[in-house]
Design a protein around this motif. Sequence first.
Motif: not given
Lengths: 455, 171
Positions: A95-118
């Motif tokens: 998938l194209e990264r431009g569509a992601f509702l995600f900013d690696p600088e702000k959002n976490g990358v582990t299970l607890a931090n991920i909003n799967f709906q995004n």
Amino acid sequence: MMQILGDSCGQGSFKIRRIKLYIFVIGVILVTFGPAMSWAEYDVIDITKPFLRKIPLAIPLFKNTSGSAEEKQLSETAADFLSDTLDFTGYFKILERGAFLFDPEKNGVTLANINFQNWTVVGAEFLITGYYEVNNDRISLELRLFDTFKARRVLGKKYAGSKSNQRSIILRFCSDVIHYLTGSRGIFGSKIAFISNGTGNKEIYTSAFDGYNPRRLTNNNAITLFPAWSTDGKWMAFTSFKAGNPDLYIRNLKQGQETKVSRQGINSTPAWVPGKFELAATMSFSGDSEIYLLTGSGKIIKRLTKSHGIDTTPTWSPDGKKIAFESARSGSAQIYIKDLVSGKVRRLTYEGRKNTQASWSPRGDKIAYTSEMSGGNNIFVIGLDGQDPVQLTYDSGNNEAASWSPDASLIAFSSNRDGPNRIYVMTAYGTDQRRLLVLAGEQTKPKWSTNYLNN
Amino acid sequence: MQKKMWLMIALLLVVPGLLFTLGCQKKTVSQAKAPVEKAPAKAPEKAEAPAVVVTPSDTTGMIMQEDIYFDFDKSSLTSAAQDNLMRKAAWLRANPDVTVTVEGHCDERGTNEYNLALGDRRADSSKAFLVDLGIPASRLTTISYGEERPVCGQKDEECWAKNRRANFVVN
């Protein structure tokens, strides 16, 4: 909970690399973290028809630790390479990264931090996140594969190594991802040998499975053809005119020593018996080209075909009990199968005026071959019952010399669709046809090796 | 006169060609016969003269430089190829110390694997014909280059026809 994996990987160059890693302690340390994963709990990809629907996969940029410019650059390279490599398999829609509702600088990358709906909202069924750190010459990565609809982590790995290990770290993780999704280790430790005439002579080259790092293997200064890897990757057999005649050479890849098999006439088309130090090859010293079984040191064990007319280009069934080959015994060349246990021969192909270059799938159930048509040669795949051959290439010059990837998911071939002959790769179903590598001259005769990442 | 000698030579060479069954095309043999029938009745006696007479001027072996050509996917000799080989045999008789490498070639259609085997058969059938005409096999070696050494690079029938050949290298 941390667990160091056994990592008893394999053979060939990777083993060498691994020894080096451990001895000099610069190596890749593989660690799983979190609750113990159940490996290949289910196979997401049905390998019997895997390309009907590509799996939407999101691979956002990795989360960096220090935020230094160097780290950012290396981290992006790693994320892009991971995307490209998984895309290469043909299983995924990246998938194209431009569509992601995600900013690696702000959002976490582990299970607890991920909003799967995004992720489900952008269509991702799987997600890979990365955590990247550079410390002097060393890098460490945490890579996680998530099933977004089930909102759970299915793979988690931590790697550490020198910067120069980055490619092999990513390939390790790709291997784990594909193993989880298909139950197979994939292709990431395999190589492709091919012929290129960039020097003015046809010589053998090898590259990684994805065309990376092409290197010239032979320096024969003469026509060189038909590269063939042994199963363990330690030997390469080929035909060369370097002593004048088309002779067969069996080369030890580590030491470079060669055994020459030179009989009157042609000595061509070597094909190693799976798992053995024996090979089949075509020889015409009897006055007719026939297929023989040879030891790895070039001594004839026995003759495998006996018919008037051309018999050539053997390919082995994975169990080493049958060969498929092309024969002109019925007039024009067609593919035949010989059962070496019963001695029985049967004709496999009936459609098409001339069918050659049989290549037996490592899965055993199919044979790819080249069919001569009015507009040029094309690659077909046929089942062992000989029914319903499927055409994989169309309207694009000559497409020849199919060679299966070790997991039978991809086929490498040569094509002159853009003028000169080049190496291309497609899925085993003919989709995703793309050029493998850019190199001077013309490239032909790809031969895919075994996968040396088989742990 | 020249023509007459050609006919005699043809007769001389066709007879052994018939005796040694080589699997040559029958069609070709009957074509070769036709001119012989028109030759004078005493031709056979005259034909006993050495074949050398025919090519006195070819001291450099020009005839050996002529390629012979094959039909697509065939290694059998066309009548033109047989005629040419007869002249080569005559020259080889006149130059008994010469050895020759017969190279078999193919056009680019078909695969390298198959074409290497096909070129081998073309070289072999050319050699066998010369051997049938009395040239010792020890003077003739063969090699196949398959499709690797085309003389013409275009992708059309005219070019392919030139590439489907055997050529003869005087050693």
